[in-house]
Write an enzyme that holds these catalytic residues in place. Structure first.
Site, PDB file in Angstrom:
ATOM      1  N   TYR A  17       1.034 -33.054  15.703  1.00  0.00           N
ATOM      2  CA  TYR A  17       2.370 -32.437  15.655  1.00  0.00           C
ATOM      3  C   TYR A  17       2.297 -30.961  16.083  1.00  0.00           C
ATOM      4  CZ  TYR A  17       6.929 -31.389  13.377  1.00  0.00           C
ATOM      5  OH  TYR A  17       8.215 -31.008  13.096  1.00  0.00           O
TER       6      TYR A  17
ATOM      7  N   GLN B  32      -1.153 -26.531  10.974  1.00  0.00           N
ATOM      8  CA  GLN B  32      -0.990 -27.060   9.607  1.00  0.00           C
ATOM      9  C   GLN B  32      -2.011 -28.164   9.389  1.00  0.00           C
ATOM     10  OE1 GLN B  32       0.746 -26.482   6.825  1.00  0.00           O
ATOM     11  NE2 GLN B  32       0.045 -28.370   5.865  1.00  0.00           N
TER      12      GLN B  32
ATOM     13  N   THR C 246       6.740 -37.342  12.649  1.00  0.00           N
ATOM     14  CA  THR C 246       5.403 -36.949  12.176  1.00  0.00           C
ATOM     15  C   THR C 246       4.577 -38.218  11.938  1.00  0.00           C
ATOM     16  OG1 THR C 246       6.200 -36.979   9.891  1.00  0.00           O
ATOM     17  CG2 THR C 246       6.118 -34.836  10.984  1.00  0.00           C
TER      18      THR C 246
ATOM     19  N   ARG D 200      20.657 -37.945  12.288  1.00  0.00           N
ATOM     20  CA  ARG D 200      20.070 -37.699  10.959  1.00  0.00           C
ATOM     21  C   ARG D 200      19.423 -36.318  10.941  1.00  0.00           C
ATOM     22  NH1 ARG D 200      15.837 -41.464   9.235  1.00  0.00           N
ATOM     23  NH2 ARG D 200      15.295 -41.841  11.404  1.00  0.00           N
TER      24      ARG D 200
ATOM     25  N   ILE E 102      18.084 -32.546  10.796  1.00  0.00           N
ATOM     26  CA  ILE E 102      18.547 -31.307  11.439  1.00  0.00           C
ATOM     27  C   ILE E 102      19.504 -31.641  12.579  1.00  0.00           C
ATOM     28  CG2 ILE E 102      17.835 -29.283  12.796  1.00  0.00           C
ATOM     29  CD1 ILE E 102      15.121 -29.375  11.465  1.00  0.00           C
TER      30      ILE E 102
ATOM     31  N   TYR F 176      10.162 -25.268   6.901  1.00  0.00           N
ATOM     32  CA  TYR F 176      10.377 -26.545   6.198  1.00  0.00           C
ATOM     33  C   TYR F 176      11.853 -26.659   5.808  1.00  0.00           C
ATOM     34  CZ  TYR F 176       5.415 -27.517   6.196  1.00  0.00           C
ATOM     35  OH  TYR F 176       4.140 -27.811   6.612  1.00  0.00           O
TER      36      TYR F 176
ATOM     37  N   ASP G  35       1.335 -37.757  10.026  1.00  0.00           N
ATOM     38  CA  ASP G  35       0.358 -36.811   9.492  1.00  0.00           C
ATOM     39  C   ASP G  35      -0.956 -37.485   9.082  1.00  0.00           C
ATOM     40  OD1 ASP G  35       2.338 -34.937   9.826  1.00  0.00           O
ATOM     41  OD2 ASP G  35       2.672 -34.557   7.694  1.00  0.00           O
TER      42      ASP G  35
ATOM     43  N   ASN H 249      15.884 -32.344  20.149  1.00  0.00           N
ATOM     44  CA  ASN H 249      15.618 -32.251  18.708  1.00  0.00           C
ATOM     45  C   ASN H 249      14.794 -33.418  18.166  1.00  0.00           C
ATOM     46  OD1 ASN H 249      16.393 -31.573  15.748  1.00  0.00           O
ATOM     47  ND2 ASN H 249      17.200 -33.642  16.065  1.00  0.00           N
ATOM     48  N   ALA H 250      14.841 -34.571  18.828  1.00  0.00           N
ATOM     49  CA  ALA H 250      14.187 -35.769  18.273  1.00  0.00           C
ATOM     50  C   ALA H 250      12.709 -35.495  18.013  1.00  0.00           C
ATOM     51  CB  ALA H 250      14.333 -36.936  19.245  1.00  0.00           C
TER      52      ALA H 250
HETATM   53  N1  CAA Z   1      -7.809 -27.653   4.164  1.00  0.00           N
HETATM   54  C1  CAA Z   1      -8.861 -28.315   4.709  1.00  0.00           C
HETATM   55  N2  CAA Z   1      -9.084 -29.635   4.513  1.00  0.00           N
HETATM   56  C2  CAA Z   1      -8.234 -30.280   3.716  1.00  0.00           C
HETATM   57  C3  CAA Z   1      -7.131 -29.663   3.109  1.00  0.00           C
HETATM   58  C4  CAA Z   1      -6.944 -28.284   3.350  1.00  0.00           C
HETATM   59  N3  CAA Z   1      -5.920 -27.610   2.827  1.00  0.00           N
HETATM   60  N4  CAA Z   1      -6.464 -30.580   2.390  1.00  0.00           N
HETATM   61  C5  CAA Z   1      -7.133 -31.752   2.528  1.00  0.00           C
HETATM   62  N5  CAA Z   1      -8.208 -31.556   3.320  1.00  0.00           N
HETATM   63  C6  CAA Z   1      -9.202 -32.542   3.723  1.00  0.00           C
HETATM   64  C7  CAA Z   1      -9.888 -33.155   2.515  1.00  0.00           C
HETATM   65  O1  CAA Z   1     -10.996 -32.390   2.141  1.00  0.00           O
HETATM   66  C8  CAA Z   1     -10.326 -34.505   3.047  1.00  0.00           C
HETATM   67  O2  CAA Z   1     -11.507 -34.369   3.829  1.00  0.00           O
HETATM   68  P1  CAA Z   1     -12.692 -35.493   3.729  1.00  0.00           P
HETATM   69  O3  CAA Z   1     -12.095 -36.722   4.387  1.00  0.00           O
HETATM   70  O4  CAA Z   1     -13.794 -34.873   4.529  1.00  0.00           O
HETATM   71  O5  CAA Z   1     -12.949 -35.648   2.305  1.00  0.00           O
HETATM   72  C9  CAA Z   1      -9.216 -34.863   4.022  1.00  0.00           C
HETATM   73  O6  CAA Z   1      -8.527 -33.632   4.323  1.00  0.00           O
HETATM   74  C10 CAA Z   1      -8.208 -35.856   3.464  1.00  0.00           C
HETATM   75  O7  CAA Z   1      -7.790 -35.368   2.242  1.00  0.00           O
HETATM   76  P2  CAA Z   1      -7.052 -36.237   1.150  1.00  0.00           P
HETATM   77  O8  CAA Z   1      -7.607 -37.621   1.137  1.00  0.00           O
HETATM   78  O9  CAA Z   1      -6.978 -35.454  -0.095  1.00  0.00           O
HETATM   79  O10 CAA Z   1      -5.597 -36.230   1.680  1.00  0.00           O
HETATM   80  P3  CAA Z   1      -4.775 -37.288   2.475  1.00  0.00           P
HETATM   81  O11 CAA Z   1      -5.543 -37.839   3.623  1.00  0.00           O
HETATM   82  O12 CAA Z   1      -4.153 -38.224   1.501  1.00  0.00           O
HETATM   83  O13 CAA Z   1      -3.599 -36.339   3.033  1.00  0.00           O
HETATM   84  C11 CAA Z   1      -2.603 -34.727   4.432  1.00  0.00           C
HETATM   85  C12 CAA Z   1      -3.897 -35.183   3.763  1.00  0.00           C
HETATM   86  C13 CAA Z   1      -2.111 -35.780   5.384  1.00  0.00           C
HETATM   87  C14 CAA Z   1      -2.908 -33.454   5.177  1.00  0.00           C
HETATM   88  C15 CAA Z   1      -1.535 -34.486   3.333  1.00  0.00           C
HETATM   89  O14 CAA Z   1      -1.995 -33.480   2.490  1.00  0.00           O
HETATM   90  C16 CAA Z   1      -0.211 -34.079   3.903  1.00  0.00           C
HETATM   91  O15 CAA Z   1       0.630 -34.899   4.219  1.00  0.00           O
HETATM   92  N6  CAA Z   1       0.025 -32.762   4.025  1.00  0.00           N
HETATM   93  C17 CAA Z   1       1.293 -32.238   4.498  1.00  0.00           C
HETATM   94  C18 CAA Z   1       1.238 -31.955   5.940  1.00  0.00           C
HETATM   95  C19 CAA Z   1       2.521 -31.280   6.310  1.00  0.00           C
HETATM   96  O16 CAA Z   1       2.790 -30.137   5.969  1.00  0.00           O
HETATM   97  N7  CAA Z   1       3.393 -31.975   7.021  1.00  0.00           N
HETATM   98  C20 CAA Z   1       4.648 -31.439   7.376  1.00  0.00           C
HETATM   99  C21 CAA Z   1       5.641 -32.551   7.504  1.00  0.00           C
HETATM  100  S1  CAA Z   1       7.292 -31.914   7.741  1.00  0.00           S
HETATM  101  C22 CAA Z   1       7.290 -31.331   9.286  1.00  0.00           C
HETATM  102  O17 CAA Z   1       6.390 -31.520  10.040  1.00  0.00           O
HETATM  103  C23 CAA Z   1       8.495 -30.538   9.692  1.00  0.00           C
HETATM  104  C24 CAA Z   1       8.104 -29.210  10.188  1.00  0.00           C
HETATM  105  O18 CAA Z   1       8.222 -28.965  11.370  1.00  0.00           O
HETATM  106  C25 CAA Z   1       7.644 -28.183   9.254  1.00  0.00           C
END
Ligand code: CAA
Length: 239
Positions: free
Chosen positions: A147, A141, A86, A12, A14, A179, A88, A82-83
């Site tokens: 991760y 991130q 996340t 699946r 990449i 991404y 998050d 590659n496996a």
């Molecule tokens: N900077 C600092 N703090 C932040 C923030 C930011 N940009 N965004 C949110 N927060 C903090 C909030 O203030 C909050 O803190 P408190 O608990 O103190 O209030 C806390 O984070 C939780 O915030 P939320 O309840 O609003 O958010 P959440 O818990 O529902 O989700 C998250 C937060 C998990 C980070 C979500 O935004 C997310 O999934 N982000 C994407 C992460 C990402 O890029 N993943 C990549 C996946 S793909 C991949 O990994 C492939 C690759 O190699 C690129």
């Protein structure tokens, strides 16, 4: 004779694009998977490759998988680690399960898989190891301390192993994709993903094929002078 490539997480995302590309390059290809039988069967049937089931975070599974592939296809010349998964969440709310699963699947897997093939590659004086890291292992991130740590760890592993094997014809490199348009990235909340895409100078997600092209190069014989490198493919998001 056709060389043999093993791509973990190859049915699946990449990984599947990498499998398809290496097959087109003339390799005999094994595609590793852990649970999704349907995707594995589809991949095996459509691409005419060998599916191999196993959990990359379990050393014994990897030993068995490599044994099966080497029996069926021959000694493994190319390993693509590659496996990946996340789990998050911000660190102040992260559970030890979220931490542990990601570190085991994304990073312990490098030991579990590579350890099975490295002695053979050294003995034969040829090998290509390609580790799929991530932009987030380079820049960090929010929501990915687990991760980012694992993906950064892959880069340290790549460099050390490259040094140890440079004189043995075995190259070890990492790719750090940005991404990519896969299920993993589609699982990011829509508003968060849109904000990320807005930060990508090229203005879109990567296609899996674009990552597979670089793997194809690193997996080939002509890439013998490239080792210990980390190649970024991220649309300019991080330089
Ligand atoms: N900077 C600092 N703090 C932040 C923030 C930011 N940009 N965004 C949110 N927060 C903090 C909030 O203030 C909050 O803190 P408190 O608990 O103190 O209030 C806390 O984070 C939780 O915030 P939320 O309840 O609003 O958010 P959440 O818990 O529902 O989700 C998250 C937060 C998990 C980070 C979500 O935004 C997310 O999934 N982000 C994407 C992460 C990402 O890029 N993943 C990549 C996946 S793909 C991949 O990994 C492939 C690759 O190699 C690129």
């Amino acid at each position: 004779m056709a060389r043999v490539a093993f791509v973990t997480g190859g049915t699946r995302g990449i990984g599947r694009c990498i499998v398809e590309r290496l097959k087109a390059d003339g390799f005999k290809v094994a595609a590793g998977y852990s649970g999704n039988e349907e995707a594995a069967q589809a991949c095996a049937n459509q691409l005419n490759v060998m599916p191999v089931k196993g959990n990359v975070s379990v050393f014994e599974d990897c030993r068995r998988a490599v044994e099966l592939v080497e029996k069926e296809l021959g000694p493994i010349d190319v390993l693509v680690n590659n496996a990946g998964i996340t789990r998050d969440g911000v660190f102040h709310k992260m559970s030890s399960e979220q931490w542990g699963e990601v570190v085991r699947v994304n990073m312990d897997s490098l030991f579990n898989m590579t350890r099975q093939v490295i002695e053979g590659m050294r003995e034969r004086g040829y090998g290509r190891i390609v580790n799929i890291s991530s932009i987030n292992g380079l820049k960090g991130q929010v929501g990915q301390t687990n991760y980012s740590a694992a993906k950064a760890g892959m880069i340290g592993f790549t460099k050390a192993l490259a040094l140890e094997n440079a004189k043995k014809g075995v190259t070890v490199n990492a790719i750090a994709p940005g991404y990519v348009d896969t299920e993993m990235v589609q699982a990011v909340p829509e508003n968060v993903l849109q904000a990320i895409i807005a930060q990508i100078p090229v203005g879109r997600l990567a296609r899996g094929e674009e990552i597979a092209d670089i793997v194809s190069y690193l997996a080939g014989e002509r890439a013998g002078y490239v080792t210990g490198a980390t190649l970024s493919i991220n649309g300019g998001q991080h330089m």
